[in-house]
Design a protein around this motif. Structure first.
Motif, PDB file in Angstrom:
ATOM      1  N   ALA A 103       0.859  -1.182   0.000  1.00  0.00           N
ATOM      2  CA  ALA A 103       0.000   0.000   0.000  1.00  0.00           C
ATOM      3  C   ALA A 103       0.893   1.229   0.000  1.00  0.00           C
ATOM      4  O   ALA A 103       2.046   1.167   0.426  1.00  0.00           O
ATOM      5  CB  ALA A 103      -0.927   0.006   1.214  1.00  0.00           C
ATOM      6  N   THR A 104       0.359   2.328  -0.499  1.00  0.00           N
ATOM      7  CA  THR A 104       1.078   3.600  -0.451  1.00  0.00           C
ATOM      8  C   THR A 104       0.187   4.618   0.228  1.00  0.00           C
ATOM      9  O   THR A 104      -0.975   4.785  -0.155  1.00  0.00           O
ATOM     10  CB  THR A 104       1.472   4.080  -1.857  1.00  0.00           C
ATOM     11  OG1 THR A 104       2.236   3.058  -2.509  1.00  0.00           O
ATOM     12  CG2 THR A 104       2.311   5.346  -1.773  1.00  0.00           C
ATOM     13  N   ILE A 105       0.724   5.277   1.226  1.00  0.00           N
ATOM     14  CA  ILE A 105      -0.065   6.195   2.042  1.00  0.00           C
ATOM     15  C   ILE A 105       0.535   7.593   1.979  1.00  0.00           C
ATOM     16  O   ILE A 105       1.671   7.792   1.545  1.00  0.00           O
ATOM     17  CB  ILE A 105      -0.116   5.723   3.505  1.00  0.00           C
ATOM     18  CG1 ILE A 105       1.301   5.662   4.095  1.00  0.00           C
ATOM     19  CG2 ILE A 105      -0.799   4.366   3.606  1.00  0.00           C
ATOM     20  CD1 ILE A 105       1.348   5.327   5.589  1.00  0.00           C
ATOM     21  N   ASN A 106      -0.253   8.551   2.421  1.00  0.00           N
ATOM     22  CA  ASN A 106       0.239   9.919   2.496  1.00  0.00           C
ATOM     23  C   ASN A 106       1.237  10.068   3.635  1.00  0.00           C
ATOM     24  O   ASN A 106       1.221   9.305   4.606  1.00  0.00           O
ATOM     25  CB  ASN A 106      -0.925  10.891   2.704  1.00  0.00           C
ATOM     26  CG  ASN A 106      -1.788  11.011   1.475  1.00  0.00           C
ATOM     27  OD1 ASN A 106      -1.297  11.017   0.349  1.00  0.00           O
ATOM     28  ND2 ASN A 106      -3.095  11.101   1.676  1.00  0.00           N
ATOM     29  N   TYR A 107       2.086  11.043   3.505  1.00  0.00           N
ATOM     30  CA  TYR A 107       3.112  11.331   4.508  1.00  0.00           C
ATOM     31  C   TYR A 107       2.473  11.567   5.874  1.00  0.00           C
ATOM     32  O   TYR A 107       1.465  12.268   6.010  1.00  0.00           O
ATOM     33  CB  TYR A 107       3.889  12.575   4.068  1.00  0.00           C
ATOM     34  CG  TYR A 107       5.060  12.950   4.935  1.00  0.00           C
ATOM     35  CD1 TYR A 107       6.326  12.420   4.707  1.00  0.00           C
ATOM     36  CD2 TYR A 107       4.903  13.848   5.988  1.00  0.00           C
ATOM     37  CE1 TYR A 107       7.402  12.769   5.498  1.00  0.00           C
ATOM     38  CE2 TYR A 107       5.986  14.217   6.785  1.00  0.00           C
ATOM     39  CZ  TYR A 107       7.226  13.676   6.538  1.00  0.00           C
ATOM     40  OH  TYR A 107       8.294  14.034   7.317  1.00  0.00           O
ATOM     41  N   ASN A 108       3.059  10.920   6.897  1.00  0.00           N
ATOM     42  CA  ASN A 108       2.644  11.090   8.293  1.00  0.00           C
ATOM     43  C   ASN A 108       1.200  10.654   8.538  1.00  0.00           C
ATOM     44  O   ASN A 108       0.479  11.247   9.331  1.00  0.00           O
ATOM     45  CB  ASN A 108       2.845  12.534   8.760  1.00  0.00           C
ATOM     46  CG  ASN A 108       2.949  12.628  10.279  1.00  0.00           C
ATOM     47  OD1 ASN A 108       3.441  11.715  10.937  1.00  0.00           O
ATOM     48  ND2 ASN A 108       2.486  13.736  10.833  1.00  0.00           N
ATOM     49  N   THR A 109       0.777   9.602   7.851  1.00  0.00           N
ATOM     50  CA  THR A 109      -0.519   8.985   8.134  1.00  0.00           C
ATOM     51  C   THR A 109      -0.300   7.500   8.436  1.00  0.00           C
ATOM     52  O   THR A 109       0.762   6.942   8.138  1.00  0.00           O
ATOM     53  CB  THR A 109      -1.499   9.130   6.956  1.00  0.00           C
ATOM     54  OG1 THR A 109      -0.975   8.445   5.809  1.00  0.00           O
ATOM     55  CG2 THR A 109      -1.715  10.593   6.613  1.00  0.00           C
ATOM     56  N   TYR A 182       4.120   8.496   0.257  1.00  0.00           N
ATOM     57  CA  TYR A 182       4.299   9.623  -0.651  1.00  0.00           C
ATOM     58  C   TYR A 182       5.096  10.724   0.059  1.00  0.00           C
ATOM     59  O   TYR A 182       4.966  10.908   1.269  1.00  0.00           O
ATOM     60  CB  TYR A 182       2.955  10.207  -1.084  1.00  0.00           C
ATOM     61  CG  TYR A 182       2.163   9.315  -2.018  1.00  0.00           C
ATOM     62  CD1 TYR A 182       2.707   8.865  -3.217  1.00  0.00           C
ATOM     63  CD2 TYR A 182       0.855   8.952  -1.710  1.00  0.00           C
ATOM     64  CE1 TYR A 182       1.975   8.061  -4.077  1.00  0.00           C
ATOM     65  CE2 TYR A 182       0.119   8.149  -2.568  1.00  0.00           C
ATOM     66  CZ  TYR A 182       0.683   7.700  -3.749  1.00  0.00           C
ATOM     67  OH  TYR A 182      -0.042   6.913  -4.599  1.00  0.00           O
ATOM     68  N   PRO A 183       5.903  11.484  -0.680  1.00  0.00           N
ATOM     69  CA  PRO A 183       6.640  12.593  -0.056  1.00  0.00           C
ATOM     70  C   PRO A 183       5.680  13.626   0.553  1.00  0.00           C
ATOM     71  O   PRO A 183       4.525  13.768   0.111  1.00  0.00           O
ATOM     72  CB  PRO A 183       7.418  13.214  -1.220  1.00  0.00           C
ATOM     73  CG  PRO A 183       7.484  12.143  -2.259  1.00  0.00           C
ATOM     74  CD  PRO A 183       6.225  11.353  -2.125  1.00  0.00           C
ATOM     75  N   GLN A 184       6.159  14.322   1.545  1.00  0.00           N
ATOM     76  CA  GLN A 184       5.349  15.359   2.169  1.00  0.00           C
ATOM     77  C   GLN A 184       4.968  16.420   1.133  1.00  0.00           C
ATOM     78  O   GLN A 184       5.787  16.832   0.314  1.00  0.00           O
ATOM     79  CB  GLN A 184       6.115  16.008   3.314  1.00  0.00           C
ATOM     80  CG  GLN A 184       5.304  17.004   4.122  1.00  0.00           C
ATOM     81  CD  GLN A 184       6.046  17.468   5.360  1.00  0.00           C
ATOM     82  OE1 GLN A 184       7.254  17.243   5.483  1.00  0.00           O
ATOM     83  NE2 GLN A 184       5.351  18.105   6.275  1.00  0.00           N
ATOM     84  N   VAL A 185       3.711  16.824   1.157  1.00  0.00           N
ATOM     85  CA  VAL A 185       3.248  17.833   0.199  1.00  0.00           C
ATOM     86  C   VAL A 185       3.808  19.200   0.584  1.00  0.00           C
ATOM     87  O   VAL A 185       3.697  19.636   1.728  1.00  0.00           O
ATOM     88  CB  VAL A 185       1.712  17.885   0.165  1.00  0.00           C
ATOM     89  CG1 VAL A 185       1.250  18.980  -0.795  1.00  0.00           C
ATOM     90  CG2 VAL A 185       1.144  16.545  -0.253  1.00  0.00           C
ATOM     91  N   ALA A 186       4.433  19.861  -0.412  1.00  0.00           N
ATOM     92  CA  ALA A 186       4.899  21.244  -0.243  1.00  0.00           C
ATOM     93  C   ALA A 186       3.964  22.127  -1.057  1.00  0.00           C
ATOM     94  O   ALA A 186       3.815  21.947  -2.272  1.00  0.00           O
ATOM     95  CB  ALA A 186       6.333  21.389  -0.722  1.00  0.00           C
ATOM     96  N   GLY A 187       3.307  23.087  -0.380  1.00  0.00           N
ATOM     97  CA  GLY A 187       2.278  23.891  -1.036  1.00  0.00           C
ATOM     98  C   GLY A 187       2.796  24.955  -1.978  1.00  0.00           C
ATOM     99  O   GLY A 187       2.012  25.585  -2.692  1.00  0.00           O
ATOM    100  N   GLY A 214       3.395  14.481  -2.342  1.00  0.00           N
ATOM    101  CA  GLY A 214       2.143  13.776  -2.587  1.00  0.00           C
ATOM    102  C   GLY A 214       2.311  12.757  -3.700  1.00  0.00           C
ATOM    103  O   GLY A 214       3.405  12.247  -3.950  1.00  0.00           O
ATOM    104  N   ASN A 215       1.235  12.465  -4.406  1.00  0.00           N
ATOM    105  CA  ASN A 215       1.300  11.489  -5.493  1.00  0.00           C
ATOM    106  C   ASN A 215       1.528  12.144  -6.850  1.00  0.00           C
ATOM    107  O   ASN A 215       1.467  11.465  -7.877  1.00  0.00           O
ATOM    108  CB  ASN A 215       0.038  10.626  -5.527  1.00  0.00           C
ATOM    109  CG  ASN A 215      -1.198  11.412  -5.914  1.00  0.00           C
ATOM    110  OD1 ASN A 215      -1.150  12.643  -6.051  1.00  0.00           O
ATOM    111  ND2 ASN A 215      -2.310  10.717  -6.091  1.00  0.00           N
ATOM    112  N   GLY A 216       1.779  13.476  -6.847  1.00  0.00           N
ATOM    113  CA  GLY A 216       2.080  14.176  -8.093  1.00  0.00           C
ATOM    114  C   GLY A 216       0.865  14.714  -8.823  1.00  0.00           C
ATOM    115  O   GLY A 216       1.009  15.394  -9.836  1.00  0.00           O
TER     116      GLY A 216
END
Length: 223
Positions: A103-109, A182-187, A214-216
């Motif tokens: 599985a692939t999850i969001n960063y820090n979840t 996934y890498p941490q999302v940078a806004g 994120g997932n791009g």
């Protein structure tokens, strides 16, 4: 001539292990001088001599199927078989599979609950020890994770999980589950970052740049 019996007369061992030493006891009669030839069988009908096994005791090698052992006892030219011993073998332990397998999850979840299934073999009684690894090579026991399920904490890097399944002192490992992150999302940043405009005029186009992680795939909501 009384050829005696093999002791222990019956035992059950783990898959691919040795039953330990078997011995002939209760031999009597004849001229008091005895020789021995150990034999093995998987069905008690067809017996095979074991090369070199000619003492009053014999230690079989590791076995994977139920096997019977006896010794032919000879004294003054007369030969009789001793009562045989039965060595039962527990089935090979199968460590099972963890689901989900990946599985692939969001960063820090947290990835949610992982579940072990398909365990079999051994004596039917199992204990569990979950392990984690950052690379699939170096594994660490997870304190308190000793049931058939495990809910990992929030993760910030890819992690693999496996379970050591123990039955009757033998450990087998499950297939591993790989949790990608996934890498941490940078806004990103809005540009221009600062400007001054005349009253009641438009500042022009504002643009967002530097978004990553994120997932791009991204959606946007301006505020």
């Amino acid at each position: 001539l009384v050829p005696g019996s093999v002791t222990p007369g019956s035992l059950t061992i783990n898959y691919n292990t040795s039953p330990g030493a078997l011995s002939i006891t209760g031999v009597s009669g004849g001229n008091g001088v005895y020789s021995y030839q150990w034999q093995s069988s998987v069905n008690t009908s067809s017996w095979s001599n074991i090369s070199g096994a000619t003492a009053s005791s014999y230690t079989p090698p590791a076995i994977t199927v139920k096997t019977y052992y006896r010794a032919n006892v000879t004294s003054n030219g007369s030969t009789y078989p001793a009562n045989y011993a039965t060595v039962n073998v527990y089935p090979q332990i199968i460590g099972g599979d963890i689901s989900p397998a990946s599985a692939t999850i969001n960063y820090n979840t947290a990835p949610g609950t992982l579940t072990l299934s398909g365990v079999s073999g051994g004596n039917g009684a199992y204990s569990y020890q979950w392990q984690s690894s950052p690379d699939g090579s170096n594994w660490t026991n997870i304190i308190g994770a000793t049931t058939g399920t495990y809910a990992p904490p929030a993760l910030t890097s890819p992690t693999r999980y496996s379970v050591g399944v123990t039955s009757n002192g033998v450990v087998a490992f499950s297939n591993s589950s790989t949790i990608g992150v996934y890498p941490q999302v940078a806004g990103g940043s809005v540009s221009p970052g600062l400007l001054n405009i005349n009253y009641n005029t438009s500042p022009g186009v504002l643009s967002l740049s530097g978004v990553s992680g994120g997932n791009g795939a991204y959606t946007y909501q301006w505020q």
